[in-house]
Design an enzyme around this catalytic site. Sequence first.
Site, PDB file in Angstrom:
ATOM      1  N   LYS A 207       0.830  -1.207   0.000  1.00 16.60           N
ATOM      2  CA  LYS A 207       0.000   0.000   0.000  1.00 16.60           C
ATOM      3  C   LYS A 207       0.868   1.263   0.000  1.00 16.60           C
ATOM      4  CE  LYS A 207      -3.850  -2.323   2.392  1.00 16.60           C
ATOM      5  NZ  LYS A 207      -4.829  -2.219   3.516  1.00 16.60           N
TER       6      LYS A 207
ATOM      7  N   TYR B 169     -12.459  -2.745  -3.152  1.00 22.03           N
ATOM      8  CA  TYR B 169     -13.082  -2.821  -1.824  1.00 22.03           C
ATOM      9  C   TYR B 169     -14.610  -2.758  -1.941  1.00 22.03           C
ATOM     10  CZ  TYR B 169      -8.616  -2.379   0.707  1.00 22.03           C
ATOM     11  OH  TYR B 169      -7.360  -2.595   1.230  1.00 22.03           O
TER      12      TYR B 169
ATOM     13  N   PHE C  26     -16.219   4.233   7.572  1.00 26.94           N
ATOM     14  CA  PHE C  26     -14.767   4.427   7.571  1.00 26.94           C
ATOM     15  C   PHE C  26     -14.174   4.360   6.166  1.00 26.94           C
ATOM     16  CE2 PHE C  26     -15.381  -0.180   8.349  1.00 26.94           C
ATOM     17  CZ  PHE C  26     -14.658  -0.701   7.284  1.00 26.94           C
TER      18      PHE C  26
ATOM     19  N   ARG D 115      -1.913 -14.301   4.336  1.00 31.29           N
ATOM     20  CA  ARG D 115      -2.719 -13.606   5.349  1.00 31.29           C
ATOM     21  C   ARG D 115      -2.060 -13.731   6.726  1.00 31.29           C
ATOM     22  NH1 ARG D 115      -6.877 -10.146   4.165  1.00 31.29           N
ATOM     23  NH2 ARG D 115      -7.791 -10.739   6.148  1.00 31.29           N
TER      24      ARG D 115
ATOM     25  N   THR E 102      -5.756  -6.962  10.780  1.00 29.84           N
ATOM     26  CA  THR E 102      -6.018  -5.651  10.173  1.00 29.84           C
ATOM     27  C   THR E 102      -5.482  -4.472  10.989  1.00 29.84           C
ATOM     28  OG1 THR E 102      -8.034  -6.616   9.247  1.00 29.84           O
ATOM     29  CG2 THR E 102      -7.874  -4.196   9.262  1.00 29.84           C
TER      30      THR E 102
ATOM     31  N   ARG F 287       2.483  -6.561   9.329  1.00 28.69           N
ATOM     32  CA  ARG F 287       1.791  -5.449   9.988  1.00 28.69           C
ATOM     33  C   ARG F 287       2.315  -5.257  11.417  1.00 28.69           C
ATOM     34  NH1 ARG F 287      -4.221  -6.947   7.552  1.00 28.69           N
ATOM     35  NH2 ARG F 287      -4.089  -5.660   5.668  1.00 28.69           N
TER      36      ARG F 287
ATOM     37  N   ASN G  69      -9.996   8.908  13.552  1.00 30.70           N
ATOM     38  CA  ASN G  69     -10.546   9.324  12.258  1.00 30.70           C
ATOM     39  C   ASN G  69      -9.562   9.264  11.091  1.00 30.70           C
ATOM     40  OD1 ASN G  69     -13.069   9.881  13.465  1.00 30.70           O
ATOM     41  ND2 ASN G  69     -12.287  11.882  14.132  1.00 30.70           N
TER      42      ASN G  69
ATOM     43  N   ASN H 226      -1.906  -0.093   6.872  1.00 35.59           N
ATOM     44  CA  ASN H 226      -1.312  -1.335   7.372  1.00 35.59           C
ATOM     45  C   ASN H 226      -0.420  -2.051   6.364  1.00 35.59           C
ATOM     46  OD1 ASN H 226      -3.396  -2.207   5.776  1.00 35.59           O
ATOM     47  ND2 ASN H 226      -4.670  -2.948   7.453  1.00 35.59           N
TER      48      ASN H 226
ATOM     49  N   HIS I 152      -1.863  -5.621   1.525  1.00 32.73           N
ATOM     50  CA  HIS I 152      -3.157  -6.265   1.292  1.00 32.73           C
ATOM     51  C   HIS I 152      -2.903  -7.682   0.818  1.00 32.73           C
ATOM     52  CE1 HIS I 152      -7.112  -7.208  -0.371  1.00 32.73           C
ATOM     53  NE2 HIS I 152      -6.478  -7.663  -1.433  1.00 32.73           N
TER      54      HIS I 152
ATOM     55  N   GLU J  92      -9.832 -10.481  -7.633  1.00 31.61           N
ATOM     56  CA  GLU J  92      -8.873  -9.369  -7.555  1.00 31.61           C
ATOM     57  C   GLU J  92      -7.802  -9.477  -8.645  1.00 31.61           C
ATOM     58  OE1 GLU J  92      -7.678  -9.390  -3.412  1.00 31.61           O
ATOM     59  OE2 GLU J  92      -9.723  -8.938  -2.766  1.00 31.61           O
TER      60      GLU J  92
END
Length: 140
Positions: A9, A50, A58, A86, A92, A103, A113, A118, A121, A132
């Site tokens: 990311k 997503y 969020f 994973r 997460t 992570r 907020n 992280n 993905h 995907e």
Amino acid sequence: MEQTFFIIKPDGVKRGLVGQVLKRIEQRGFTIEKLELRSQVSEELIDQHYQDLVGQSFYPPIREFMTSGPVLVGIISGPKVIETWRTMMGVTRPEEALPGTIRGDFAKAAGENQAIQNVVHGSDSEESAKREIALWFEEK
Ligand code: DAT
Ligand code: MG
């Protein structure tokens, strides 16, 4: 051979973590089948990626974060790679991710907020992996 889709990311690319993440993939014996730097991802693609989260409160900060800078996307393969990747990523929320996971070793906890940033993905099932991979790599 099983395949999964992964993203490093914008936080991972910006913070110079690409090498360390790829090293873990190689170290674990998975094969990198495809690897592309995408300098600017569209909001439309992120919304499709997503699709299950788009309605969540969020979600807008997540869209903003995921389109905020370059990402590295790829396909890796190997036995049980979906579940294993994973596990290697960790959970997460950065503050809950265990040391030893990507992570847990690299992700910074989000302020209030702020989008959860992280680092990585990974597809969460065989069905997601297929969807995907098609979304990110196949001509439409
Ligand atoms: P994961 O990335 O672990 O598969 P996910 O698919 O449920 O988690 O969510 C995708 C991303 O959206 C996640 O990496 C961070 C963000 N996110 C998920 N749930 C969230 C929540 N309850 N509050 C804030 N951000 C969230
Ligand atoms: Mg997910």
